[in-house]
Design an enzyme around this catalytic site. Structure first.
Site, PDB file in Angstrom:
ATOM      1  CE1 TYR A 163      53.940  46.023  24.891  1.00 62.54           C
ATOM      2  CE2 TYR A 163      55.869  45.916  26.292  1.00 62.54           C
ATOM      3  CZ  TYR A 163      55.158  45.459  25.205  1.00 62.54           C
ATOM      4  OH  TYR A 163      55.668  44.433  24.449  1.00 62.54           O
ATOM      5  CG  ASP A 166      60.775  44.213  25.663  1.00 56.72           C
ATOM      6  OD1 ASP A 166      61.436  44.614  24.686  1.00 56.72           O
ATOM      7  OD2 ASP A 166      59.567  43.904  25.592  1.00 56.72           O
ATOM      8  CG  HIS A 224      55.397  47.003  19.107  1.00 55.94           C
ATOM      9  ND1 HIS A 224      55.027  47.624  20.276  1.00 55.94           N
ATOM     10  CD2 HIS A 224      55.266  45.679  19.355  1.00 55.94           C
ATOM     11  CE1 HIS A 224      54.706  46.708  21.180  1.00 55.94           C
ATOM     12  NE2 HIS A 224      54.842  45.521  20.643  1.00 55.94           N
ATOM     13  CE  LYS A 257      59.071  45.492  22.208  1.00 57.16           C
ATOM     14  NZ  LYS A 257      58.488  45.509  23.547  1.00 57.16           N
TER      15      LYS A 257
END
Ligand SMILES: NC(=O)c1ccc[n+]([C@@H]2O[C@H](COP(=O)([O-])OP(=O)(O)OC[C@H]3O[C@@H](n4cnc5c(N)ncnc54)[C@H](OP(=O)(O)O)[C@@H]3O)[C@@H](O)[C@H]2O)c1
Length: 278
Positions: free
Chosen positions: A51, A46, A109, A76
């Site tokens: 990120y 994930d 998200h 996402k």
């Protein structure tokens, strides 16, 4: 290596029942962590555009030598990229960084309800699915109201809602709503971010009784609820331990005791209050 079986989604695709989360792992370190995780038996990773480590995830998977179809990759679309065209562009950026032709599960998200673009964003996800660029589509941090709107106004129901969930925030009502609509629940911060939370006496006592770690007890709780937890770790020992949750069973009383730890212990933002426009 731990073998894990899969969970069937409402669109007929399947995903592993536990995955590795890579939030806050620096990009340059991510390939190594992903490589170690895949070697330990993780088959679900994930990540998210925000990120900043999709490149590392892709490199780790490519270097692992495991066949592409054996791995489920989740990413996402970030808040700033909501909207139909913006999302299609954001997906191409993510797929390029990951080095993948297709992504197994693509999520919105955060809903950002006051921006009111999540329906248009969802339409873009539907197109990506129709085009074969993503296997399944879902949401993250959505509540009952936003999911209901997607169900009413769009064609493809979300396969997944990824939410903050752990014994300090068991989300019982939302999980029941998901179940009524065939939506799988994925848990973010499934360990309540680890340190401190895992020292709760209910968790440590049950762990001692089973000869397991506190993290294994919490992850087993998720699994017995039918939830897919996404624990993050950079430690090879913890990575392996966190996956080894299928060889013991919590009793009904132990499950209840864990579920009753709390209802409002949040480690992340409340979607009703954060990441929205005024
Ligand atoms: N959709 C969203 O909005 C959203 C938001 C937040 C997170 N997520 C996803 O959920 C994933 C996990 O969430 P998270 O990282 O916030 O929290 P978490 O997985 O609940 O906790 C991670 C923390 O626990 C520690 N830990 C891991 N295994 C442990 C063990 N066996 N014993 C003791 N401590 C342990 C880790 O340290 P070490 O690394 O040092 O082991 C790290 O500090 C993220 O990586 C991300 O993929 C999604």
């Amino acid at each position: 290596m731990t073998q894990v079986s899969s969970l069937t989604l409402n669109d007929g695709n399947s995903i592993p029942p536990i995955g590795l989360g890579v939030f806050q792992i620096p990009d340059e370190r991510t390939a190594d962590v992903v490589g170690t995780a895949v070697e330990a038996g993780y088959r679900l990773i994930d990540t998210a555009a925000v990120y900043g480590n999709e490149l590392g995830v892709g490199k780790g998977l490519a270097d692992s030598g495991v066949a592409r179809e054996e791995i489920s990759v989740v990413t996402k679309v970030w808040n700033d990229d909501q909207g139909y065209d913006e999302t299609l562009r954001a997906f191409e950026t993510s797929a390029g960084l990951l080095g993948l032709e297709y992504v197994d599960l693509y999520l919105i998200h955060w809903p950002r309800p006051r921006l009111d673009r999540y329906v248009a964003t969802w339409r873009a996800l539907e197109k990506l699915k129709a085009d074969g660029r993503v296997g399944s589509i879902g949401v993250s941090n959505f509540g009952r109201e936003e999911i209901t709107r997607l169900l009413d106004e769009c064609d493809v129901p979300p396969a997944v809602n990824q939410i903050e969930l752990h014994p300090g925030l068991p989300r019982t009502e939302l999980r029941e709503f998901h179940a009524q609509h065939g939506i799988a629940t994925q848990a973010w911060s499934p360990l309540g971010r680890g340190q401190g939370f895992l020292e709760h006496p209910a968790i440590t006592e049950i762990a001692r009784d089973h000869g397991r770690t506190p993290a294994q007890v919490v992850l087993r709780w998720h699994s017995q609820l039918g939830v897919v937890p996404l624990p993050k770790s950079v430690s090879p020992t913890r990575l392996r331990g966190n996956l080894d949750i299928f060889g013991f069973q919590l009793s009904g009383a132990e499950m209840d005791r864990l579920t009753e730890i709390g209802t409002d212990f949040r480690v992340g933002p409340d979607p009703a209050l954060f990441f929205d426009v005024s």
